[in-house]
Design a protein around this motif. Structure first.
Motif, mmCIF file in Angstrom:
data_model
loop_
_atom_site.group_PDB
_atom_site.id
_atom_site.type_symbol
_atom_site.label_atom_id
_atom_site.label_comp_id
_atom_site.label_asym_id
_atom_site.label_seq_id
_atom_site.Cartn_x
_atom_site.Cartn_y
_atom_site.Cartn_z
ATOM 1 N N PRO A 142 12.255 -10.148 -4.044
ATOM 2 C CA PRO A 142 13.301 -9.313 -4.635
ATOM 3 C C PRO A 142 13.008 -7.811 -4.565
ATOM 4 N N PHE A 143 11.747 -7.444 -4.279
ATOM 5 C CA PHE A 143 11.368 -6.028 -4.245
ATOM 6 C C PHE A 143 10.659 -5.715 -2.925
ATOM 7 N N PRO A 144 11.340 -5.857 -1.794
ATOM 8 C CA PRO A 144 10.675 -5.715 -0.493
ATOM 9 C C PRO A 144 10.211 -4.301 -0.178
ATOM 10 N N GLU A 145 10.817 -3.294 -0.806
ATOM 11 C CA GLU A 145 10.456 -1.907 -0.509
ATOM 12 C C GLU A 145 9.399 -1.359 -1.466
ATOM 13 N N ALA A 146 9.050 -2.114 -2.490
ATOM 14 C CA ALA A 146 8.090 -1.630 -3.483
ATOM 15 C C ALA A 146 6.682 -1.596 -2.895
ATOM 16 N N LEU A 147 5.901 -0.620 -3.337
ATOM 17 C CA LEU A 147 4.507 -0.502 -2.929
ATOM 18 C C LEU A 147 3.637 -1.092 -4.034
ATOM 19 N N PHE A 148 3.074 -2.268 -3.767
ATOM 20 C CA PHE A 148 2.267 -2.971 -4.761
ATOM 21 C C PHE A 148 0.776 -2.755 -4.493
ATOM 22 N N VAL A 149 0.040 -2.508 -5.591
ATOM 23 C CA VAL A 149 -1.408 -2.355 -5.528
ATOM 24 C C VAL A 149 -2.019 -3.295 -6.562
ATOM 25 N N PRO A 150 -2.451 -4.487 -6.164
ATOM 26 C CA PRO A 150 -3.072 -5.404 -7.116
ATOM 27 C C PRO A 150 -4.405 -4.845 -7.628
ATOM 28 N N VAL A 151 -4.609 -4.976 -8.933
ATOM 29 C CA VAL A 151 -5.846 -4.511 -9.574
ATOM 30 C C VAL A 151 -6.268 -5.559 -10.595
ATOM 31 N N GLY A 152 -7.568 -5.836 -10.631
ATOM 32 C CA GLY A 152 -8.095 -6.782 -11.608
ATOM 33 C C GLY A 152 -8.644 -8.022 -10.932
ATOM 34 N N GLY A 153 -9.968 -8.099 -10.813
ATOM 35 C CA GLY A 153 -10.585 -9.252 -10.182
ATOM 36 C C GLY A 153 -10.459 -9.295 -8.677
ATOM 37 N N VAL A 154 -10.319 -8.139 -8.042
ATOM 38 C CA VAL A 154 -10.127 -8.106 -6.585
ATOM 39 C C VAL A 154 -11.496 -7.999 -5.901
ATOM 40 N N ASP A 155 -12.053 -9.153 -5.540
ATOM 41 C CA ASP A 155 -13.279 -9.169 -4.759
ATOM 42 C C ASP A 155 -12.924 -9.210 -3.271
ATOM 43 N N LEU A 156 -13.930 -9.401 -2.419
ATOM 44 C CA LEU A 156 -13.667 -9.349 -0.977
ATOM 45 C C LEU A 156 -12.687 -10.430 -0.544
ATOM 46 N N GLU A 157 -12.859 -11.650 -1.045
ATOM 47 C CA GLU A 157 -11.956 -12.736 -0.659
ATOM 48 C C GLU A 157 -10.534 -12.464 -1.131
ATOM 49 N N ILE A 160 -5.208 -2.241 -2.199
ATOM 50 C CA ILE A 160 -5.870 -2.952 -3.282
ATOM 51 C C ILE A 160 -6.623 -1.949 -4.140
ATOM 52 N N GLY A 161 -6.679 -2.209 -5.434
ATOM 53 C CA GLY A 161 -7.464 -1.394 -6.342
ATOM 54 C C GLY A 161 -8.687 -2.186 -6.772
ATOM 55 N N VAL A 162 -9.873 -1.607 -6.583
ATOM 56 C CA VAL A 162 -11.117 -2.346 -6.819
ATOM 57 C C VAL A 162 -12.025 -1.563 -7.758
ATOM 58 N N GLY A 163 -12.397 -2.221 -8.851
ATOM 59 C CA GLY A 163 -13.321 -1.633 -9.810
ATOM 60 C C GLY A 163 -14.694 -2.255 -9.701
ATOM 61 N N SER A 164 -15.016 -3.137 -10.648
ATOM 62 C CA SER A 164 -16.388 -3.651 -10.736
ATOM 63 C C SER A 164 -16.875 -4.406 -9.505
ATOM 64 N N PRO A 165 -16.033 -5.149 -8.746
ATOM 65 C CA PRO A 165 -16.572 -5.791 -7.550
ATOM 66 C C PRO A 165 -17.120 -4.797 -6.525
ATOM 67 N N LEU A 166 -16.647 -3.560 -6.582
ATOM 68 C CA LEU A 166 -17.146 -2.508 -5.696
ATOM 69 C C LEU A 166 -18.174 -1.634 -6.397
ATOM 70 N N ILE A 167 -17.853 -1.167 -7.590
ATOM 71 C CA ILE A 167 -18.697 -0.182 -8.275
ATOM 72 C C ILE A 167 -19.905 -0.824 -8.935
ATOM 73 N N ALA A 168 -19.719 -2.018 -9.516
ATOM 74 C CA ALA A 168 -20.783 -2.704 -10.254
ATOM 75 C C ALA A 168 -21.397 -1.738 -11.280
ATOM 76 N N ASP A 169 -22.725 -1.545 -11.247
ATOM 77 C CA ASP A 169 -23.373 -0.701 -12.257
ATOM 78 C C ASP A 169 -23.695 0.694 -11.734
ATOM 79 N N ALA A 170 -23.144 1.067 -10.586
ATOM 80 C CA ALA A 170 -23.493 2.365 -9.997
ATOM 81 C C ALA A 170 -23.141 3.525 -10.914
ATOM 82 N N ALA A 171 -21.978 3.443 -11.597
ATOM 83 C CA ALA A 171 -21.548 4.539 -12.468
ATOM 84 C C ALA A 171 -22.257 4.513 -13.815
#
Length: 210
Positions: free
Chosen positions: A147-162, A175-186
């Motif tokens: 229903p929203f073919p023109e929308a720009l979606f960015v999934p965030v939350g639990g996005v690991d490599l798979e 894709i928006g990636v937090g802890s699977p990418l950053i882990a404890d670096a910050a």
């Protein structure tokens, strides 16, 4: 900045959230060195506004930094004043509306079709599907795109490599990636392992886009 174009081009938004402001800044700079230069600093981080300001000064106007977890009008004003070039919100409300009023592009948090319609009505530039895993994952994103073919979606939350591969294949703009990418670096963790994860995510995005 043109947030829509940046998301479509980079296809990966890194989300930096940490307890150590100096480590968070080092994390931002390391990500940029590894070719991940679309980054948000969450306002829930320690001294987030300071990290934003220092990042903006280090990176310059060619690599705009964003503010995440923009909830209130005050958050939007503070983020803009600290040098944020765009705002990311977990949901709809005063933070998103004020950021737009201030001229900041907005990646607005949504979960339902009603949220999407509301966000589009209020001028959101792109839609942060959050929390993506709990919302239904790649299958839910694929269903929303009908229903929203023109929308720009960015999934965030639990996005690991798979999951990154699956979301991009299902039609995510980025894709928006937090802890699977950053882990404890910050928080002061290893930058070397951060760099390895950054290369893995970049490779995954590039392979899925090709």
């Amino acid at each position: 900045m043109d947030l829509r174009a940046a998301l479509a081009d980079r296809r990966l938004l890194a989300i930096v959230r940490g307890k150590d402001p100096d480590a968070a800044l080092r994390t931002v700079l390391a990500l940029v060195e590894e070719g991940i230069d679309l980054i948000e600093v969450s306002l829930s981080s320690a001294d987030a506004l300071g990290v934003l300001a220092r990042s903006a000064a280090e990176l310059g106007p060619d690599r705009p930094i964003g503010a995440g977890t923009v909830l209130t009008a005050d958050d939007a004003h503070a983020a803009r004043d600290a040098g944020a070039a765009f705002a990311v919100t977990p949901g709809l409300g005063a933070g998103a509306d004020t950021a737009r009023h201030l001229g900041l592009p907005v990646l607005a948090g949504v979960m339902t079709p009603t949220d999407i319609i509301t966000a589009q009505t209020h001028g959101a530039d792109a839609l942060k599907l959050f929390p993506a895993a709990q919302a239904g994952g790649p299958a839910y994103l694929k269903a929303l795109r009908a229903p929203f073919p023109e929308a720009l979606f960015v999934p965030v939350g639990g996005v690991d490599l798979e999951a990154a591969r699956a979301y991009l294949a299902a039609g995510a703009t980025a894709i928006g990636v937090g802890s699977p990418l950053i882990a404890d670096a910050a928080d002061g963790g290893s930058l070397n392992t951060l760099r390895k994860r950054a290369r893995a995510f970049r490779s995954t995005v590039e392979e899925t886009t090709a």
